[in-house]
Design an enzyme around this catalytic site. Sequence first.
Site, PDB file in Angstrom:
ATOM      1  N   HIS A  12      -0.948   2.761   0.803  1.00  0.00           N
ATOM      2  CA  HIS A  12      -2.358   3.142   0.791  1.00  0.00           C
ATOM      3  C   HIS A  12      -2.469   4.643   1.054  1.00  0.00           C
ATOM      4  O   HIS A  12      -1.909   5.143   2.035  1.00  0.00           O
ATOM      5  CB  HIS A  12      -3.126   2.439   1.914  1.00  0.00           C
ATOM      6  CG  HIS A  12      -3.207   0.949   1.801  1.00  0.00           C
ATOM      7  ND1 HIS A  12      -4.313   0.298   1.302  1.00  0.00           N
ATOM      8  CD2 HIS A  12      -2.331  -0.032   2.153  1.00  0.00           C
ATOM      9  CE1 HIS A  12      -4.118  -1.020   1.360  1.00  0.00           C
ATOM     10  NE2 HIS A  12      -2.927  -1.248   1.870  1.00  0.00           N
TER      11      HIS A  12
ATOM     12  N   HIS B 157       3.033  -1.670  -1.431  1.00  0.00           N
ATOM     13  CA  HIS B 157       2.005  -0.725  -1.868  1.00  0.00           C
ATOM     14  C   HIS B 157       1.688   0.227  -0.732  1.00  0.00           C
ATOM     15  O   HIS B 157       1.537  -0.177   0.408  1.00  0.00           O
ATOM     16  CB  HIS B 157       0.732  -1.437  -2.349  1.00  0.00           C
ATOM     17  CG  HIS B 157       0.249  -2.519  -1.446  1.00  0.00           C
ATOM     18  ND1 HIS B 157       0.861  -3.755  -1.358  1.00  0.00           N
ATOM     19  CD2 HIS B 157      -0.788  -2.578  -0.586  1.00  0.00           C
ATOM     20  CE1 HIS B 157       0.226  -4.514  -0.496  1.00  0.00           C
ATOM     21  NE2 HIS B 157      -0.779  -3.813   0.010  1.00  0.00           N
TER      22      HIS B 157
HETATM   23  P1  5GP Z   1      -2.896  -4.991   1.889  1.00  0.00           P
HETATM   24  O1  5GP Z   1      -3.841  -5.574   2.873  1.00  0.00           O
HETATM   25  O2  5GP Z   1      -2.012  -6.026   1.244  1.00  0.00           O
HETATM   26  O3  5GP Z   1      -2.114  -3.844   2.473  1.00  0.00           O
HETATM   27  O4  5GP Z   1      -3.783  -4.326   0.772  1.00  0.00           O
HETATM   28  C1  5GP Z   1      -4.028  -4.885  -0.482  1.00  0.00           C
HETATM   29  C2  5GP Z   1      -5.078  -4.043  -1.145  1.00  0.00           C
HETATM   30  O5  5GP Z   1      -5.127  -4.389  -2.507  1.00  0.00           O
HETATM   31  C3  5GP Z   1      -6.457  -4.217  -0.557  1.00  0.00           C
HETATM   32  O6  5GP Z   1      -6.933  -2.971  -0.067  1.00  0.00           O
HETATM   33  C4  5GP Z   1      -7.273  -4.735  -1.721  1.00  0.00           C
HETATM   34  O7  5GP Z   1      -8.585  -4.219  -1.758  1.00  0.00           O
HETATM   35  C5  5GP Z   1      -6.458  -4.309  -2.921  1.00  0.00           C
HETATM   36  N1  5GP Z   1      -6.590  -5.187  -4.071  1.00  0.00           N
HETATM   37  C6  5GP Z   1      -6.534  -6.553  -4.063  1.00  0.00           C
HETATM   38  N2  5GP Z   1      -6.662  -7.033  -5.313  1.00  0.00           N
HETATM   39  C7  5GP Z   1      -6.793  -5.958  -6.133  1.00  0.00           C
HETATM   40  C8  5GP Z   1      -6.973  -5.830  -7.539  1.00  0.00           C
HETATM   41  O8  5GP Z   1      -7.019  -6.801  -8.297  1.00  0.00           O
HETATM   42  N3  5GP Z   1      -7.079  -4.568  -8.032  1.00  0.00           N
HETATM   43  C9  5GP Z   1      -7.026  -3.469  -7.218  1.00  0.00           C
HETATM   44  N4  5GP Z   1      -7.139  -2.261  -7.800  1.00  0.00           N
HETATM   45  N5  5GP Z   1      -6.845  -3.549  -5.880  1.00  0.00           N
HETATM   46  C10 5GP Z   1      -6.746  -4.791  -5.341  1.00  0.00           C
END
Ligand code: 5GP
Length: 138
Positions: free
Chosen positions: A100, A98
Site C-alpha cells: 500500500h 501487495h
Molecule cells: P489488505 O487489507 O489485504 O492489505 O488490502 C487489500 C486492499 O485491496 C484493500 O485496500 C481493498 O480496498 C483493495 N481491493 C480489494 N478488492 C479490490 C479490487 O477488486 N480492485 C482494487 N483496485 N482494489 C481492491
Amino acid sequence: MSCIFCRIVAGEIPAEIVARGDGYVAFLDVTPLADGHVLVVPVAHVATIEDLTPAHADTLFQAVRRLAGPTRAAVGAAGSTIGINNGAATGQTIPHVHVHIVPRWEHDGAGSVHTIFRAGPRRPVAAVGNAIRAQLGS
Ligand code: 5GP
Ligand code: ZN
C-alpha cells in the site's frame, strides 16, 4: 483463477492501472484510504513477503521506490505511509502480496504505524534479538 489481483494483472477485471513493468503492476485501490492510494503487486501469485523470490522482491521494492514520489506529487501530498499487511492475522484480506502506498498530509487525522499497536508487556529486546539471530544462523 480466483485471486482478484491475479485477475487484475491478467487484465480480466478492470482496475485503474498507473504503472506496469516486468514483474509488477501498480493500480489504485478501489476503496482508497486517501486520494492516490496505490497498490503495487508482483505478477507472481505469492501470499506473503517471505514467499517472494529475491528477484521478485527486488522488482517489487524498486517499483515502490519509483512510484512513491510521483504518487505523492500527483495528489499534492506531504508524505506517504507505505505498508504491507503480511499474513491473514495482520488483516491481509487478499493473499497476493501487495504494497500500500497511501499519500499523507499534515493533520490528515490518520496515525503513524505506531498507532496500530497497543501498549503492553514485551519480552526483553536483547532476548528477542538473540532469538532472531539464532533463526538467521548469525
Ligand atoms: P489488505 O487489507 O489485504 O492489505 O488490502 C487489500 C486492499 O485491496 C484493500 O485496500 C481493498 O480496498 C483493495 N481491493 C480489494 N478488492 C479490490 C479490487 O477488486 N480492485 C482494487 N483496485 N482494489 C481492491
Ligand atoms: Zn494472485
